[in-house]
Design a protein around this motif. Structure first.
Motif, PDB file in Angstrom:
ATOM      1  N   ARG A  91       0.738  -1.267  -0.154  1.00  0.00           N
ATOM      2  CA  ARG A  91      -0.286   0.156  -0.475  1.00  0.00           C
ATOM      3  C   ARG A  91       1.067   1.253   0.517  1.00  0.00           C
ATOM      4  O   ARG A  91      -0.143   2.572  -0.989  1.00  0.00           O
ATOM      5  CB  ARG A  91      -1.025  -0.022   1.476  1.00  0.00           C
ATOM      6  CG  ARG A  91      -2.145   0.822   1.057  1.00  0.00           C
ATOM      7  CD  ARG A  91      -3.290   0.787   1.727  1.00  0.00           C
ATOM      8  NE  ARG A  91      -3.563  -0.692   2.334  1.00  0.00           N
ATOM      9  CZ  ARG A  91      -4.616  -1.169   1.113  1.00  0.00           C
ATOM     10  NH1 ARG A  91      -5.405   0.460   0.409  1.00  0.00           N
ATOM     11  NH2 ARG A  91      -5.307  -2.313   1.077  1.00  0.00           N
ATOM     12  N   ASP A  92       1.706   1.288   0.945  1.00  0.00           N
ATOM     13  CA  ASP A  92       2.588   2.229   0.667  1.00  0.00           C
ATOM     14  C   ASP A  92       3.643   2.842  -0.543  1.00  0.00           C
ATOM     15  O   ASP A  92       3.475   3.469  -0.912  1.00  0.00           O
ATOM     16  CB  ASP A  92       4.186   1.985   1.777  1.00  0.00           C
ATOM     17  CG  ASP A  92       3.938   2.419   3.234  1.00  0.00           C
ATOM     18  OD1 ASP A  92       2.125   2.729   3.651  1.00  0.00           O
ATOM     19  OD2 ASP A  92       4.357   1.651   4.202  1.00  0.00           O
ATOM     20  N   LEU A  93       4.189   1.343  -0.684  1.00  0.00           N
ATOM     21  CA  LEU A  93       4.757   1.463  -2.241  1.00  0.00           C
ATOM     22  C   LEU A  93       3.508   2.196  -3.194  1.00  0.00           C
ATOM     23  O   LEU A  93       3.710   3.300  -4.506  1.00  0.00           O
ATOM     24  CB  LEU A  93       5.281   0.160  -3.152  1.00  0.00           C
ATOM     25  CG  LEU A  93       5.821  -0.250  -4.118  1.00  0.00           C
ATOM     26  CD1 LEU A  93       7.127   1.130  -4.213  1.00  0.00           C
ATOM     27  CD2 LEU A  93       5.361  -0.951  -4.960  1.00  0.00           C
ATOM     28  N   ALA A  94       1.871   1.333  -3.404  1.00  0.00           N
ATOM     29  CA  ALA A  94       1.569   2.412  -4.374  1.00  0.00           C
ATOM     30  C   ALA A  94       0.880   3.640  -3.944  1.00  0.00           C
ATOM     31  O   ALA A  94       0.895   4.609  -5.215  1.00  0.00           O
ATOM     32  CB  ALA A  94      -0.093   1.208  -4.284  1.00  0.00           C
ATOM     33  N   ALA A  95       1.163   3.902  -3.090  1.00  0.00           N
ATOM     34  CA  ALA A  95       0.736   6.028  -2.334  1.00  0.00           C
ATOM     35  C   ALA A  95       1.963   5.998  -3.135  1.00  0.00           C
ATOM     36  O   ALA A  95       1.718   7.528  -3.815  1.00  0.00           O
ATOM     37  CB  ALA A  95       0.727   5.543  -0.986  1.00  0.00           C
ATOM     38  N   ARG A  96       3.228   6.004  -2.882  1.00  0.00           N
ATOM     39  CA  ARG A  96       4.204   6.432  -3.296  1.00  0.00           C
ATOM     40  C   ARG A  96       3.950   7.053  -5.092  1.00  0.00           C
ATOM     41  O   ARG A  96       5.060   7.609  -5.988  1.00  0.00           O
ATOM     42  CB  ARG A  96       5.687   6.478  -3.276  1.00  0.00           C
ATOM     43  CG  ARG A  96       5.707   6.546  -1.720  1.00  0.00           C
ATOM     44  CD  ARG A  96       7.509   6.293  -1.508  1.00  0.00           C
ATOM     45  NE  ARG A  96       7.263   4.472  -1.882  1.00  0.00           N
ATOM     46  CZ  ARG A  96       8.729   3.618  -2.799  1.00  0.00           C
ATOM     47  NH1 ARG A  96       9.450   4.088  -3.630  1.00  0.00           N
ATOM     48  NH2 ARG A  96       8.813   3.085  -1.494  1.00  0.00           N
ATOM     49  N   HIS A  97       3.916   5.896  -6.237  1.00  0.00           N
ATOM     50  CA  HIS A  97       3.621   5.658  -7.072  1.00  0.00           C
ATOM     51  C   HIS A  97       2.308   5.877  -8.249  1.00  0.00           C
ATOM     52  O   HIS A  97       2.661   5.497  -8.897  1.00  0.00           O
ATOM     53  CB  HIS A  97       4.259   4.179  -7.871  1.00  0.00           C
ATOM     54  CG  HIS A  97       5.713   4.057  -7.545  1.00  0.00           C
ATOM     55  ND1 HIS A  97       7.024   5.265  -8.339  1.00  0.00           N
ATOM     56  CD2 HIS A  97       6.348   3.674  -6.307  1.00  0.00           C
ATOM     57  CE1 HIS A  97       8.216   4.786  -7.529  1.00  0.00           C
ATOM     58  NE2 HIS A  97       7.553   3.429  -6.497  1.00  0.00           N
ATOM     59  N   GLY A  98       1.218   6.814  -7.219  1.00  0.00           N
ATOM     60  CA  GLY A  98      -0.252   6.590  -7.489  1.00  0.00           C
ATOM     61  C   GLY A  98      -0.168   5.129  -8.363  1.00  0.00           C
ATOM     62  O   GLY A  98      -1.645   5.708  -9.227  1.00  0.00           O
ATOM     63  N   ALA A  99      -0.468   4.231  -7.628  1.00  0.00           N
ATOM     64  CA  ALA A  99      -1.124   2.549  -8.039  1.00  0.00           C
ATOM     65  C   ALA A  99      -2.303   2.956  -7.678  1.00  0.00           C
ATOM     66  O   ALA A  99      -2.384   3.324  -6.830  1.00  0.00           O
ATOM     67  CB  ALA A  99      -0.302   1.946  -8.226  1.00  0.00           C
ATOM     68  N   ALA A 100      -3.300   2.067  -8.286  1.00  0.00           N
ATOM     69  CA  ALA A 100      -4.116   1.930  -7.519  1.00  0.00           C
ATOM     70  C   ALA A 100      -4.375   0.523  -6.340  1.00  0.00           C
ATOM     71  O   ALA A 100      -2.982  -0.614  -6.902  1.00  0.00           O
ATOM     72  CB  ALA A 100      -5.342   1.482  -8.548  1.00  0.00           C
ATOM     73  N   LEU A 101      -4.831  -0.085  -5.353  1.00  0.00           N
ATOM     74  CA  LEU A 101      -4.246  -1.332  -5.197  1.00  0.00           C
ATOM     75  C   LEU A 101      -6.096  -2.143  -4.609  1.00  0.00           C
ATOM     76  O   LEU A 101      -6.950  -1.226  -4.269  1.00  0.00           O
ATOM     77  CB  LEU A 101      -3.756  -0.884  -2.857  1.00  0.00           C
ATOM     78  CG  LEU A 101      -3.283  -2.191  -2.484  1.00  0.00           C
ATOM     79  CD1 LEU A 101      -1.944  -2.904  -3.687  1.00  0.00           C
ATOM     80  CD2 LEU A 101      -2.812  -1.457  -1.512  1.00  0.00           C
ATOM     81  N   ALA A 102      -5.911  -2.849  -4.261  1.00  0.00           N
ATOM     82  CA  ALA A 102      -6.846  -3.598  -4.053  1.00  0.00           C
ATOM     83  C   ALA A 102      -6.578  -5.213  -3.215  1.00  0.00           C
ATOM     84  O   ALA A 102      -5.548  -6.075  -4.032  1.00  0.00           O
ATOM     85  CB  ALA A 102      -7.952  -4.332  -5.467  1.00  0.00           C
ATOM     86  N   VAL A 103      -7.277  -5.310  -2.502  1.00  0.00           N
ATOM     87  CA  VAL A 103      -7.245  -7.005  -1.389  1.00  0.00           C
ATOM     88  C   VAL A 103      -8.285  -7.725  -1.240  1.00  0.00           C
ATOM     89  O   VAL A 103      -9.250  -7.603  -1.093  1.00  0.00           O
ATOM     90  CB  VAL A 103      -6.482  -6.196  -0.330  1.00  0.00           C
ATOM     91  CG1 VAL A 103      -6.272  -7.548   0.406  1.00  0.00           C
ATOM     92  CG2 VAL A 103      -5.278  -5.361  -0.284  1.00  0.00           C
ATOM     93  N   THR A 104      -8.006  -9.243  -2.077  1.00  0.00           N
ATOM     94  CA  THR A 104      -9.388  -9.975  -1.439  1.00  0.00           C
ATOM     95  C   THR A 104      -8.790 -10.875   0.315  1.00  0.00           C
ATOM     96  O   THR A 104      -7.850 -11.209   0.177  1.00  0.00           O
ATOM     97  CB  THR A 104      -9.714 -10.544  -3.069  1.00  0.00           C
ATOM     98  OG1 THR A 104      -9.080 -10.108  -3.979  1.00  0.00           O
ATOM     99  CG2 THR A 104     -10.430 -12.344  -2.690  1.00  0.00           C
ATOM    100  N   LEU A 105     -10.303 -10.817   0.637  1.00  0.00           N
ATOM    101  CA  LEU A 105      -9.327 -11.304   2.106  1.00  0.00           C
ATOM    102  C   LEU A 105     -11.088 -12.167   2.422  1.00  0.00           C
ATOM    103  O   LEU A 105     -11.747 -12.180   1.623  1.00  0.00           O
ATOM    104  CB  LEU A 105      -9.848 -10.062   3.617  1.00  0.00           C
ATOM    105  CG  LEU A 105      -8.685  -9.231   3.240  1.00  0.00           C
ATOM    106  CD1 LEU A 105      -8.969  -8.141   2.829  1.00  0.00           C
ATOM    107  CD2 LEU A 105      -7.619  -9.154   4.637  1.00  0.00           C
ATOM    108  N   GLY A 106     -11.176 -12.798   3.483  1.00  0.00           N
ATOM    109  CA  GLY A 106     -12.025 -13.480   4.329  1.00  0.00           C
ATOM    110  C   GLY A 106     -12.847 -14.078   3.146  1.00  0.00           C
ATOM    111  O   GLY A 106     -12.624 -14.998   2.203  1.00  0.00           O
ATOM    112  N   GLU A 107     -13.862 -14.706   2.740  1.00  0.00           N
ATOM    113  CA  GLU A 107     -15.359 -15.511   2.332  1.00  0.00           C
ATOM    114  C   GLU A 107     -15.080 -14.797   0.362  1.00  0.00           C
ATOM    115  O   GLU A 107     -14.811 -15.967   0.724  1.00  0.00           O
ATOM    116  CB  GLU A 107     -16.479 -14.802   2.410  1.00  0.00           C
ATOM    117  CG  GLU A 107     -17.478 -15.577   3.807  1.00  0.00           C
ATOM    118  CD  GLU A 107     -18.474 -15.526   4.254  1.00  0.00           C
ATOM    119  OE1 GLU A 107     -18.825 -14.921   3.771  1.00  0.00           O
ATOM    120  OE2 GLU A 107     -19.111 -15.499   5.719  1.00  0.00           O
TER     121      GLU A 107
END
Length: 464
Positions: free
Chosen positions: A175-191
Motif C-alpha cells: 500500500r505504501d508503494l502504491a501511494a508513492r507511485h500513484g498505483a491502485a490497490l485491491a485486496v481480497t480477504l475472508g469469504e
C-alpha cells in the motif's frame, strides 16, 4: 535510504586499482606514499585496501585493489563486479569519491556496488554512521539511487522477523508503494478469498493472521501488460508436515519472492517504464492449528483443477497457482513469478545463483543477458515435460508434490505451468532470498535476488 553526495563535495579520493595498472600508479605516487605501500606490502589484490596519510596526519588517499582484468574486478576467475561494495565496510566515516586511474573502471557499476554494500538493517539495532560517496561525474545518480533504495526496501522486508511482518504488514508495504507511485490497490480477504482463491485460503486458514491476495495496478491501460507474482509466505512452519526447528530458523525469508517483486515494481514505476504493471502477492502464514489444511486434502483451485495436497510444506506453489491463474486470464505480454520455492534449486545451484524456467528460448536468452548486465546472475533450468507425470494423482487432477527425491525444482516449475497455460512468455524464478555470508555489495541477510535483473529486462524490452 541510500543517498549520494552532490558532485564537487570535498572528499577523499579512492583509487580502484587492477593489477595491470598498479605499476604505473605506484611510480606516480609521492615518495612517502610509495614507501608506505612497500612497508605494508600493499598489492592490489581484490578487496585489499591501504589508507595513505597526508602531511597533516589526515587521510589523504585510499588505494583499493579490485584484482585482475578490469576496473571492477570483472574478468578474473572468481572476480566480482560488485567488489567496490566492500568499501563501505572497510573505510572510516567520512566523504569519499572515486578517482579513476583504470580505463576499464565503470563508475556507475562501482557506485551501485557501494550503495548496495552500504545497506544495514537498523530496525532493532542501530550502528555507527558509515562513509558517504560523492556521485561521480557522468553517471545517472538518480537511477542508481532508485535501484539501491528499492533493494534496501526489499531487504528490510525479508530481514524483518515474522512477529512484525505478517500478511497484513506485507499488504501495508504494498500500500505504501502504491501511494508513492500513484498505483491502485485491491485486496481480497475472508469469504471472498475462500470463494475466488481457494488454494490461498486453504494454506492460510490455520493462522490467526488472515490470508489475502494483494493486487496492485499501475500504468496506461493501453500499454503492454506485464504481471509480476511474488510468493508472500510470511512464515512457514511447514504446516502439519511440520519442519524441524532447524528448518524454521530462516523461514521469515519465505516471503522473499514478494519482497523481490515489490523491489522490481518500485524500480519499474520509479523509472516510469511504458508498461501496464500488475503485481499480485498471495500473502499467508503457513501455521498449525485445528483449521490447518491436511496431507491428503483435495482443494479445487481457481483454475478449476483439483489439487491433492501431498505435502503441506509445499505450500508456496499452491498460493502461486491461484495467483497465476488470475494472471493467465489477463493474457499478459509477459508473466514473471518470484518464489523461495525449493531446496532442490539450492542443492543444484547454491544460494547465490537463482534458477529460472521458461519455455521461450528467446526470452530465456534475454533473461540471462539482463542478469549479466545488472550483476544479478541466474541460471536456466529445464522444464522437462516428461517429469510432469511425477505429479499425477489417483484422486485429483494433480498432486502438489512428486513424492520422490528427484528433480524437485523442475516438478515445482511444471506444477506452476499448469496454472498459466495460455501465457507462453512466462518466467519462473526459484530464489533463495538470503545471503548466508557477506560478500561485496551483498551483506549477510535478506536479499531481493532477480529484482535488478527484471528491471533491466523490462527496460530493454519496452524502452529499448
Amino acid at each position: 535510504m541510500p543517498a549520494l553526495l552532490p558532485p564537487g563535495t570535498p572528499a577523499v579520493p579512492v583509487t580502484c586499482l587492477s593489477k595491470e595498472c598498479w605499476p604505473a600508479m605506484r611510480e606516480a605516487l609521492a615518495p612517502q606514499h610509495r614507501a608506505y605501500c612497500a612497508a605494508v606490502d600493499f598489492a592490489p589484490k581484490a578487496g585489499r585496501l591501504v589508507l595513505l596519510p597526508g602531511e597533516d596526519g589526515t587521510l589523504a588517499r585510499v588505494l583499493y585493489g579490485v584484482g585482475k582484468g578490469g576496473g571492477n574486478g570483472f574478468g578474473e576467475p572468481g572476480g566480482d563486479r560488485l567488489i567496490a561494495g566492500k568499501l563501505p565496510g572497510l573505510l572510516p566515516p567520512g566523504n569519499y569519491r572515486f578517482d579513476v586511474e583504470d580505463a576499464a573502471f565503470d563508475p556507475a557499476e562501482a557506485t551501485l556496488a557501494w550503495l548496495l554494500g552500504s545497506y544495514r538493517f537498523t530496525r532493532y539495532k542501530t550502528g555507527r554512521a558509515g562513509p558517504a560517496l560523492v556521485a561521480p561525474d557522468g553517471v545517472d545518480a538518480g537511477e542508481i539511487v532508485r535501484i539501491a533504495s528499492a533493494v534496501a526496501m526489499g531487504r528490510d522486508l525479508v530481514n524483518t522477523p515474522a512477529n512484525d511482518l505478517g500478511p497484513a504488514e506485507i499488504e501495508a508495504a504494498t500500500r505504501d508503494l502504491a501511494a508513492r507511485h500513484g498505483a491502485a490497490l485491491a485486496v481480497t480477504l475472508g469469504e471472498d478469498l475462500a470463494r475466488e482463491f481457494p488454494l490461498i485460503h486453504a494454506v492460510g486458514a490455520a493462522s490467526p493472521r488472515a490470508p489475502r491476495l494483494i493486487d496492485l495496478t499501475w500504468g496506461a491501460p493501453d500499454a503492454p501488460l506485464v504481471i509480476l507474482v511474488g510468493k508472500g509466505v510470511a512464515f512457514d512452519t511447514g504446516g502439519l508436515d511440520i519442519k524441524p526447528s532447524s528448518g524454521m530458523l530462516l523461514m521469515k525469508k519465505d516471503m522473499g519472492g514478494a519482497a523481490a517483486s515489490l523491489a522490481a515494481a518500485d524500480m519499474i514505476m520509479g523509472a516510469g517504464l511504458p508498461i501496464r504493471l500488475r503485481l499480485l502477492i498471495p500473502a499467508v502464514e503457513n501455521a498449525v492449528s485445528g483449521d490447518a489444511f491436511r496431507p491428503g486434502d483435495v482443494v479445487r483451485s481457481r483454475a478449476g483443477l483439483s489439487v491433492e495436497v501431498g505435502n503441506t510444506d509445499a505450500e508456496g506453489r499452491l498460493i502461486l497457482a491461484d495467483a497465476l491463474a488470475l494472471a493467465d486470464a489477463e493474457t499478459p505480454d509477459l508473466l514473471i513469478d518470484f518464489a523461495t520455492l525449493t531446496g532442490a534449486a539450492r542443492v543444484a545451484l547454491g544460494p547465490d545463483l537463482p534458477a529460472y524456467f521458461t519455455e521461450d528460448d528467446a526470452l530465456a536468452d534475454a533473461v540471462m543477458r539482463a542478469g549479466e548486465a545488472a550483476m544479478d546472475p541466474v541460471w536456466r533450468m529445464p522444464l522437462h515435460a516428461p517429469y510432469a507425470s511425477l505429479l499425477d494423482s489417483k484422486v485429483a487432477d494433480i498432486n502438489n508434490v512428486s513424492g520422490g527425491p528427484f528433480a524437485g525444482a523442475i516438478t515445482a516449475a511444471l506444477f506452476l505451468r499448469r496454472f498459466a497455460p495460455k501465457t507462453k512468455a512466462h518466467v519462473h524464478f526459484d530464489l533463495y532470498g538470503w545471503n548466508p555470508s557477506s560478500k561485496p555489495g551483498r551483506p549477510e541477510g535478506g536479499e531481493v535476488q532477480t529484482a535488478r535483473l527484471v528491471y533491466a529486462l523490462l527496460k530493454g524490452r519496452y524502452r529499448g
